[in-house]
Scaffold this motif. Structure first.
Motif: not given
Lengths: 574, 574
Positions: B57-85
């Motif tokens: 993620c360019t803003e926060h420098g974390a992968y989990g944050c990037a996943v949250d941004h990406f999916f909540s933007k492109y799957y707005p009504h259906s994305y719930h959450s993410c669990q990173m490794l």
């Protein structure tokens, strides 16, 4: 389209550089594609998914109804509407008849106006003409009524095909639907990205999907047979076309002997003219075969034809000039003793350098002048005009660039350049000249002569890339053989990993770039949606898409071109 | 799982029937799979998508944050959450140490309680023990503190990996996201269907995706080498293991000579015991290699191992007993003269019918008795228990059924049956006996002995189908050769289309059934969603899925099994 050829042309310059350049090239073309897709935002195909093998609706017994039910159930917030395909052969035939009639009426009317202005016509003639005119008009009326009747919903519903175009409200939903498996029976509800409306191959879509594998196999077998036995066919035809034989078969040809000198010119040029003629006809034959193959879009048909013509040229121009025996013998030999192939190839290649310099020079000069002067097109047009009598309203010269002829011949030159880059570098200046000339000629043709009939955004590139990789691999195989012949086994063995690396590189390119040429990535689609929503254009675009996919025979047809100054309402529209 | 073996067993009966039966079988197993997926409705993997190659993620420098941004933007009504490794090697090591310490404390405490009840212990001993106990406890405290510290969010955020599990609110959305290309760079944001939480191969997911192709190639090469050179290795080891040589290398073995008769038994059985031992070890070696290969799930690792073991058996049991020379020579021969292969095979096959009757009898009887008695498992368990000292709390005998051992050996028997069905039908009754015995043994083992460690819903079936097709093709190749040997060229040529049809049939099966084994069809997913929504369970299921994918080393671990009657809080949990 232009950007594809541009990519192709810059590749021509770069074809002698190593593979890393190729990778950059691929990336650059992908970027151009993405950029182009962004520019062409209101394209209806972004919103649309082609659905095939639709099962019949159990309630209403119609396919369109089944599509509506299915997609509005499983894509509840994003499905918009669907446009089904109909079996419109009958309507097409009637429309053709109507068009013919209109042309005839036009001619008669022109004649009578000329007669009136000329004032030298007999009264009898005029009355007779008037009679036929009214007869024709009545016939036309009947035909138009029949067509109108066939185009009503009730008549069409019986002729529905299990294929349709489903339009979605957003690009994102269409991209998702196109890429996923809808039903647990994967051969039902097959969805794929819809081609552009002008790119749709309507005739192929009407072929039942069950038949397609058989047809495809048949086409491949036909093309292979043509490639393998072309030399045999040409030799046979050339034998007949020799002047001495011609005289036997067609005695009036004896008259040529009366003009001094002509007979020797004919004897010298006829066989090679036959060869060139056959070679010129092959791309069209391949395109005709590809059109039978049931591809969804015209661009795919052209791509298939490209592939077939490329392999035809590699077999019948490159290999056939290299080998002494027949192509079939040679292929059999390579299959039974694959390890001898490189050295065999290398010795043949190094012997034939002069031939290919000549080939590139003559093919370049003759091919490009042919392209600019368009003699074949002019002749064909003249024949059609004077025999069948084309409608006046049709534009005479609007063709798209014949990719299936251009790309394979350019790719063959790249291949020859690749193979001879090491063995006979003197060929390269000629090749550079060829490419420069080609660049000028085709830039002119693309910008001023040919029309864009569909836009694929660079779909042809992956295939050009493939041809270049074939060229590189062939070069490396030749090198392996050449080092072997020069008794440098170490160098020969050291080239084998290079060949392997080339193939691995090709696989990497496929994984890295090909999916983006095939699919519409969700991120791209969603971003375009967002831009549209900002401009408030999304609903208009979706609305446009929902009416864009109408079969040509079901469109509202204006039987007269606007330039015709007719005022009678009966032929205005259906 | 059970349903898979059931399918496999009913196939055993049907393996001698024509291919149309096979098609029904495939369809029946697909139906069972769909049914099973419906029964197992609350599975978290339906709601989850595995995402790999997440960019930072360019803003926060974390992968989990990037996943949250990406999916909540492109799957707005259906994305719930993410669990990173997370890279949890350190935590894993510490936890292992803590576990060891707990075992030691347990032992000491048991000792002291035994000592107290026995009342014959010296006071000095008790105080010493108490001292070491407190020392251990302190160490454990420190370790647990360290682990707790490492498990905090801040500490973990630095160890995030670019891989995660994205959970969606509906199955439909998860299925759509898993099947589509997210980004125009197809090697970023790679999404695929998540495996079941117990089926995830956590170690493989931590391998960077860039390395995977290299690792995969290495594994394939290793497996191929093992298959090709196994005969060489075994012959070498057998040479050393001959009793005469053993006496030279290991003089104490001379003592065996003192017991009369033992030496002759050893001389007779040692080499064949070595062969059997090597063969027994191969599946485990293959599984270990497959585990290195970086598959996403344990089931895929087992499937890979299955494939490798099957081809190993075909090469080293079937072909090696047929041919006189070495396997390598034979393969070289087949490559240079492929047309001789069928007749070569046919003559070898017809000579070895007796051998395979014996093979099936001995392999059946010894293999199944081995399976029931589990001597290897018992021995291994005894060794582990008495050397490393396993924790008391662990259950001793909970293994899943070893597919990588069972499926290939059963498939090999099918293959032998196929090939000999025409040549030596007398083999078939033995085979039927083998399958009946196998059915009884494995039904017992599956129901009473092995545990289900993961549920694939029939993912193994397509591979078994493939093995059967290999068997059928081999049978037809043998027939071609046999008819040739019996100087019936017409029959020989007539069998070639049969072989082609078999391969076409295999392709058809792949197109018709395989996609439903790979993907989650949208219709199925949406229908399950609907059912869940009716029962009001969809939110609970989604909530469960959003917490199901936690790495084993990051789970809340109860260091003591519930049966331990400890009351001290320090070892209760982290």
């Amino acid at each position: 389209m232009l950007l594809l050829l541009l990519g192709c042309n810059s590749e021509k310059v770069g074809d002698l550089l190593p593979a890393s350049f190729d990778l950059q090239e691929y990336g650059a073309i992908l970027n151009k594609r993405v950029h182009q897709l962004r520019i062409l935002r209101p394209r209806p195909d972004h919103f649309t998914v082609l659905v095939r093998r639709v099962p019949n609706c159990t309630e209403h017994g119609a396919y369109g109804c089944a599509v509506d039910h299915f997609f509005s159930k499983y894509y509840p917030h994003s499905y918009h509407s669907c446009q089904m395909l109909y079996d419109a052969k009958e309507i097409g035939n009637l429309q053709k008849q109507a068009n013919d009639l209109v042309t005839r009426i036009e001619k008669l009317r022109n004649k009578s106006t000329i007669g009136k202005t000329g004032k030298d016509s007999l009264l009898l003639d005029v009355s007779q003409e008037h009679e036929t005119l009214t007869q024709h008009n009545e016939k036309l009326q009947k035909l138009l009524h029949k067509i109108r009747k066939l185009k009503t919903k009730d008549a069409l519903s019986g002729k529905e095909l299990p294929t349709g175009f489903a339009t979605f409200k957003y690009r994102r939903s269409a991209a998702l639907a196109a890429q996923s498996q809808q039903h647990s029976h994967p051969l039902l509800w097959i969805t794929e990205k819809a081609p552009e409306p002008r790119n749709v191959s309507w005739r192929s879509l009407a072929i039942p999907l069950r038949m397609l594998p058989l047809i495809k196999i048949a086409v491949v077998i036909l093309a292979t047979l043509l490639t393998l036995f072309f030399a045999v066919i040409v030799t046979g035809v050339q034998g007949i076309a020799k002047f001495e034989k011609l005289e036997k078969w067609f005695p009036p040809a004896m008259a040529v002997g009366l003009i001094p000198g002509l007979s020797s010119v004919l004897t010298g040029y006829l066989p090679s003219a036959v060869l060139k003629g056959c070679e010129y006809l092959v791309p069209f034959a391949m395109l005709a075969m590809a059109k039978m193959g049931g591809s969804v879009s015209k661009s795919k048909e052209e791509i298939k034809a490209c592939n077939m013509v490329f392999y035809f040229l590699v077999g019948n121009v490159f290999f056939l000039s290299l080998i002494s025996g027949s192509l079939l013998d040679e292929i059999g030999e390579s299959f039974t003793h694959p390890s001898n192939f490189p050295s065999h190839l290398a010795s043949a290649v190094s012997a034939q350098a002069d031939f290919f310099v000549t080939y590139i020079l003559t093919d370049g000069l003759s091919g490009f002048s042919f392209e600019i002067l368009q003699p074949a097109l002019l002749t064909w047009d003249a024949i059609v005009l004077h025999t069948c009598g084309r409608g006046e309203g049709q534009d005479p010269y609007l063709f798209s660039i014949p990719y299936f002829r251009v790309i394979p011949s350019v790719s063959l030159s790249i291949l020859i350049g690749m193979v001879y880059a090491v063995i006979a570098p003197l060929l390269l200046p000629f090749l550079v000249g060829y490419f420069c000339l080609g660049y000028i000629v085709y830039m002119n043709q693309i910008e001023d002569v040919y029309e864009t009939t569909y836009e694929t955004c660079g779909q042809f590139w992956p295939y050009i890339h493939h041809y270049i990789v074939v060229g590189i691999s062939l070069m490396q195989v030749t090198m392996i053989g050449l080092f072997g012949l020069k008794s440098k086994p170490a160098a020969s063995i050291a080239t084998v990993p290079l060949l392997v690396l080339t193939l691995v590189f090709n696989e990497y390119c496929k994984i890295r770039f090909l999916p983006s040429f095939r699919n519409n990535p969700i991120q791209e689609a969603a971003e375009l949606d967002e831009e549209d929503q900002k401009n408030g254009e999304i609903e208009i675009n979706c609305q446009n898409a929902s009416t864009a996919y109408v079969q040509p025979s079901l469109r509202r047809v204006n039987l007269m071109k606007p330039k015709a100054n007719l005022t009678e309402p009966l032929i205005a529209s259906v």
